[in-house]
Motif scaffolding. Structure first.
Motif, PDB file in Angstrom:
ATOM      1  N   PHE A 189      -5.164  33.752 -21.665  1.00  0.00           N
ATOM      2  CA  PHE A 189      -5.084  32.308 -21.514  1.00  0.00           C
ATOM      3  C   PHE A 189      -6.419  31.792 -20.976  1.00  0.00           C
ATOM      4  CE2 PHE A 189      -0.992  34.265 -21.055  1.00  0.00           C
ATOM      5  CZ  PHE A 189      -0.118  33.455 -21.758  1.00  0.00           C
ATOM      6  N   PHE A 190      -6.964  30.771 -21.614  1.00  0.00           N
ATOM      7  CA  PHE A 190      -8.213  30.178 -21.126  1.00  0.00           C
ATOM      8  C   PHE A 190      -8.361  28.781 -21.702  1.00  0.00           C
ATOM      9  CE2 PHE A 190      -9.187  32.378 -25.037  1.00  0.00           C
ATOM     10  CZ  PHE A 190     -10.182  31.659 -25.669  1.00  0.00           C
ATOM     11  N   ASP A 191      -9.277  28.015 -21.117  1.00  0.00           N
ATOM     12  CA  ASP A 191      -9.527  26.658 -21.601  1.00  0.00           C
ATOM     13  C   ASP A 191     -11.027  26.442 -21.742  1.00  0.00           C
ATOM     14  OD1 ASP A 191      -9.781  23.894 -22.050  1.00  0.00           O
ATOM     15  OD2 ASP A 191      -7.844  23.550 -21.103  1.00  0.00           O
ATOM     16  N   PRO A 192     -11.524  26.350 -22.968  1.00  0.00           N
ATOM     17  CA  PRO A 192     -12.968  26.291 -23.194  1.00  0.00           C
ATOM     18  C   PRO A 192     -13.587  24.900 -23.096  1.00  0.00           C
ATOM     19  CG  PRO A 192     -11.847  26.354 -25.295  1.00  0.00           C
ATOM     20  CD  PRO A 192     -10.769  26.433 -24.237  1.00  0.00           C
ATOM     21  N   HIS A 193     -12.825  23.879 -22.762  1.00  0.00           N
ATOM     22  CA  HIS A 193     -13.324  22.505 -22.859  1.00  0.00           C
ATOM     23  C   HIS A 193     -14.676  22.297 -22.177  1.00  0.00           C
ATOM     24  CE1 HIS A 193      -9.329  21.367 -24.326  1.00  0.00           C
ATOM     25  NE2 HIS A 193      -9.825  20.180 -24.627  1.00  0.00           N
ATOM     26  N   VAL A 194     -14.765  22.662 -20.879  1.00  0.00           N
ATOM     27  CA  VAL A 194     -15.993  22.334 -20.144  1.00  0.00           C
ATOM     28  C   VAL A 194     -17.208  23.055 -20.713  1.00  0.00           C
ATOM     29  CG1 VAL A 194     -14.774  21.776 -18.012  1.00  0.00           C
ATOM     30  CG2 VAL A 194     -15.561  24.127 -18.397  1.00  0.00           C
ATOM     31  N   ALA A 227      -7.740  25.197 -11.370  1.00  0.00           N
ATOM     32  CA  ALA A 227      -9.142  24.818 -11.240  1.00  0.00           C
ATOM     33  C   ALA A 227     -10.052  25.919 -11.768  1.00  0.00           C
ATOM     34  CB  ALA A 227      -9.465  24.518  -9.776  1.00  0.00           C
ATOM     35  N   ARG A 228      -9.714  27.160 -11.450  1.00  0.00           N
ATOM     36  CA  ARG A 228     -10.518  28.283 -11.938  1.00  0.00           C
ATOM     37  C   ARG A 228     -10.473  28.369 -13.459  1.00  0.00           C
ATOM     38  NH1 ARG A 228     -10.862  34.323  -9.392  1.00  0.00           N
ATOM     39  NH2 ARG A 228     -11.757  35.390 -11.201  1.00  0.00           N
ATOM     40  N   LEU A 229      -9.264  28.275 -14.030  1.00  0.00           N
ATOM     41  CA  LEU A 229      -9.108  28.336 -15.478  1.00  0.00           C
ATOM     42  C   LEU A 229      -9.902  27.229 -16.166  1.00  0.00           C
ATOM     43  CD1 LEU A 229      -7.183  29.786 -17.725  1.00  0.00           C
ATOM     44  CD2 LEU A 229      -5.929  27.633 -17.596  1.00  0.00           C
ATOM     45  N   ALA A 230      -9.799  26.007 -15.630  1.00  0.00           N
ATOM     46  CA  ALA A 230     -10.432  24.857 -16.269  1.00  0.00           C
ATOM     47  C   ALA A 230     -11.946  24.852 -16.088  1.00  0.00           C
ATOM     48  CB  ALA A 230      -9.835  23.570 -15.718  1.00  0.00           C
ATOM     49  N   LEU A 231     -12.427  25.223 -14.903  1.00  0.00           N
ATOM     50  CA  LEU A 231     -13.853  25.106 -14.608  1.00  0.00           C
ATOM     51  C   LEU A 231     -14.686  26.265 -15.157  1.00  0.00           C
ATOM     52  CD1 LEU A 231     -13.640  23.768 -10.951  1.00  0.00           C
ATOM     53  CD2 LEU A 231     -14.199  22.480 -13.035  1.00  0.00           C
ATOM     54  N   LEU A 232     -14.077  27.430 -15.335  1.00  0.00           N
ATOM     55  CA  LEU A 232     -14.840  28.567 -15.854  1.00  0.00           C
ATOM     56  C   LEU A 232     -14.943  28.555 -17.372  1.00  0.00           C
ATOM     57  CD1 LEU A 232     -13.756  31.507 -13.528  1.00  0.00           C
ATOM     58  CD2 LEU A 232     -15.874  30.176 -13.488  1.00  0.00           C
ATOM     59  N   GLY A 233     -14.154  27.751 -18.030  1.00  0.00           N
ATOM     60  CA  GLY A 233     -14.286  27.607 -19.476  1.00  0.00           C
ATOM     61  C   GLY A 233     -14.197  28.935 -20.207  1.00  0.00           C
ATOM     62  N   THR A 234     -15.208  29.237 -21.013  1.00  0.00           N
ATOM     63  CA  THR A 234     -15.211  30.470 -21.803  1.00  0.00           C
ATOM     64  C   THR A 234     -15.653  31.691 -21.000  1.00  0.00           C
ATOM     65  OG1 THR A 234     -17.482  30.059 -22.549  1.00  0.00           O
ATOM     66  CG2 THR A 234     -15.694  29.202 -23.934  1.00  0.00           C
ATOM     67  N   VAL A 257     -13.624  17.261 -21.430  1.00  0.00           N
ATOM     68  CA  VAL A 257     -12.731  17.246 -20.271  1.00  0.00           C
ATOM     69  C   VAL A 257     -11.324  17.668 -20.715  1.00  0.00           C
ATOM     70  CG1 VAL A 257     -11.665  15.821 -18.486  1.00  0.00           C
ATOM     71  CG2 VAL A 257     -14.052  15.429 -19.155  1.00  0.00           C
ATOM     72  N   PRO A 258     -10.745  18.711 -20.123  1.00  0.00           N
ATOM     73  CA  PRO A 258      -9.382  19.128 -20.481  1.00  0.00           C
ATOM     74  C   PRO A 258      -8.330  18.329 -19.709  1.00  0.00           C
ATOM     75  CG  PRO A 258     -10.278  20.662 -18.895  1.00  0.00           C
ATOM     76  CD  PRO A 258     -11.379  19.646 -19.174  1.00  0.00           C
ATOM     77  N   ALA A 259      -8.308  17.030 -19.917  1.00  0.00           N
ATOM     78  CA  ALA A 259      -7.460  16.163 -19.093  1.00  0.00           C
ATOM     79  C   ALA A 259      -5.971  16.386 -19.361  1.00  0.00           C
ATOM     80  CB  ALA A 259      -7.828  14.706 -19.335  1.00  0.00           C
ATOM     81  N   TYR A 260      -5.565  16.291 -20.622  1.00  0.00           N
ATOM     82  CA  TYR A 260      -4.147  16.467 -20.941  1.00  0.00           C
ATOM     83  C   TYR A 260      -3.689  17.886 -20.599  1.00  0.00           C
ATOM     84  CZ  TYR A 260      -4.337  12.081 -23.591  1.00  0.00           C
ATOM     85  OH  TYR A 260      -4.485  10.761 -23.960  1.00  0.00           O
ATOM     86  N   GLU A 261      -4.511  18.859 -20.942  1.00  0.00           N
ATOM     87  CA  GLU A 261      -4.165  20.251 -20.656  1.00  0.00           C
ATOM     88  C   GLU A 261      -3.976  20.472 -19.159  1.00  0.00           C
ATOM     89  OE1 GLU A 261      -6.377  20.071 -24.523  1.00  0.00           O
ATOM     90  OE2 GLU A 261      -6.634  19.208 -22.537  1.00  0.00           O
ATOM     91  N   ALA A 262      -4.859  19.887 -18.364  1.00  0.00           N
ATOM     92  CA  ALA A 262      -4.769  20.054 -16.919  1.00  0.00           C
ATOM     93  C   ALA A 262      -3.485  19.445 -16.366  1.00  0.00           C
ATOM     94  CB  ALA A 262      -5.986  19.422 -16.244  1.00  0.00           C
ATOM     95  N   VAL A 263      -3.090  18.308 -16.903  1.00  0.00           N
ATOM     96  CA  VAL A 263      -1.856  17.666 -16.438  1.00  0.00           C
ATOM     97  C   VAL A 263      -0.652  18.558 -16.728  1.00  0.00           C
ATOM     98  CG1 VAL A 263      -0.297  15.715 -16.786  1.00  0.00           C
ATOM     99  CG2 VAL A 263      -2.764  15.328 -16.591  1.00  0.00           C
TER     100      VAL A 263
END
Length: 263
Positions: A132-137, A160-167, A142-148
């Motif tokens: 699981f990861f979020d590459p947006h940043v 925060a770690r998942l969203a801010l570290l991206g890939t 901005v992964p706004a909807y995903e973060a919500v």
């Protein structure tokens, strides 16, 4: 068997369980505008399909559940900065007012826009090799909807770690289980079978009105303030409960402890 056909989804229905497969394996099951429209239409259809009592959703192949929006998809946007057209909003079953339980089977990568869908499932079964990861940043977004969505399912620091570290980092299935994002981790290629097993138990062991009322109550607790959710509770009980005589019959027919499994 089923009479429903789609170009980006595979659909199978059997014994009260619908199996929905995101089927764009050549694009790692990334969604385009067609898939977003088809899955939203399917959720709407299942609201009226009494033969379906529980849904399992997965991705085609063993490489990915879904890798978000297809980067080749072109989404026309309004000129005003105060309005955004986002096709991902249509992916979640709750956005279509579907209150039948949806169980996700994640076999491979789940990232970015996949969380629109995972964020509105009841629980997630993950294969050992799932990530699981979020590459947006990493790509200036901005992964706004995903973060919500994820903020309701995992601790703040982990999100925060998942969203801010991206890939730069991928969360393993084991870690996702430790923090509560994933309900159960199973051997590779067993996620779909396990999710289907639990869906079958929901169908076999539970009354439809009670199940749907329970799903609605759980989401009310998640989305409302405590007082608001408690105010809704009596109405859900009246709508979803069977009559006292039928409850007594079920109690006599099903001995306590029957069919349970420890975990």
């Amino acid at each position: 068997m089923s009479d429903l056909e789609f170009s980006t989804l595979q659909y199978r229905e059997r014994d009260g369980v619908a199996r929905v497969t995101l089927h764009r394996p050549e694009r790692l099951n990334a969604f385009d505008l067609v898939m977003a429209d088809e899955i939203h239409s399917l959720w709407k259809t299942l609201r009226h399909r009494d033969s379906v009592r529980c849904v399992v959703v997965t991705g085609s192949g063993d490489r990915a559940f879904c890798t978000g929006i297809d980067r080749d998809a072109r989404v026309p946007q309004p000129s005003s900065p105060f309005m955004v057209d986002d096709p991902g909003i249509a992916l979640g079953p709750k956005s279509a007012d579907l209150w039948k339980p949806v169980i996700a089977a994640v076999n491979g990568m789940a990232c970015g826009g996949a969380f629109y869908l995972l964020g509105e499932c009841e629980f997630i079964i993950a294969a050992e090799h799932a990530t699981f990861f979020d590459p947006h940043v990493s790509y200036g977004m901005v992964p706004a909807y995903e973060a919500v969505h994820l903020a309701q399912r995992m601790p703040h620091g982990e999100l925060a770690r998942l969203a801010l570290l991206g890939t730069a980092e991928r969360m393993t299935a084991r870690r996702a289980h430790e923090i509560g994002l994933v309900s159960e981790v199973v051997p590779d290629n067993a996620a779909l079978a396990t999710a289907a097993e639990w869906a079958a138990r929901v169908v076999a062991d539970s009354e439809p009105s009670a199940v749907e009322g329970t799903v609605r109550a759980i989401w009310a607790a998640r989305e409302m303030a405590k007082g608001q959710a408690l105010g809704l509770a009596p109405h859900l009980v009246r709508l979803g409960n069977l009559g006292a005589e039928r409850q007594a019959e079920l109690f006599r027919e099903r001995p306590r402890g029957e069919g349970w499994r420890a975990r």
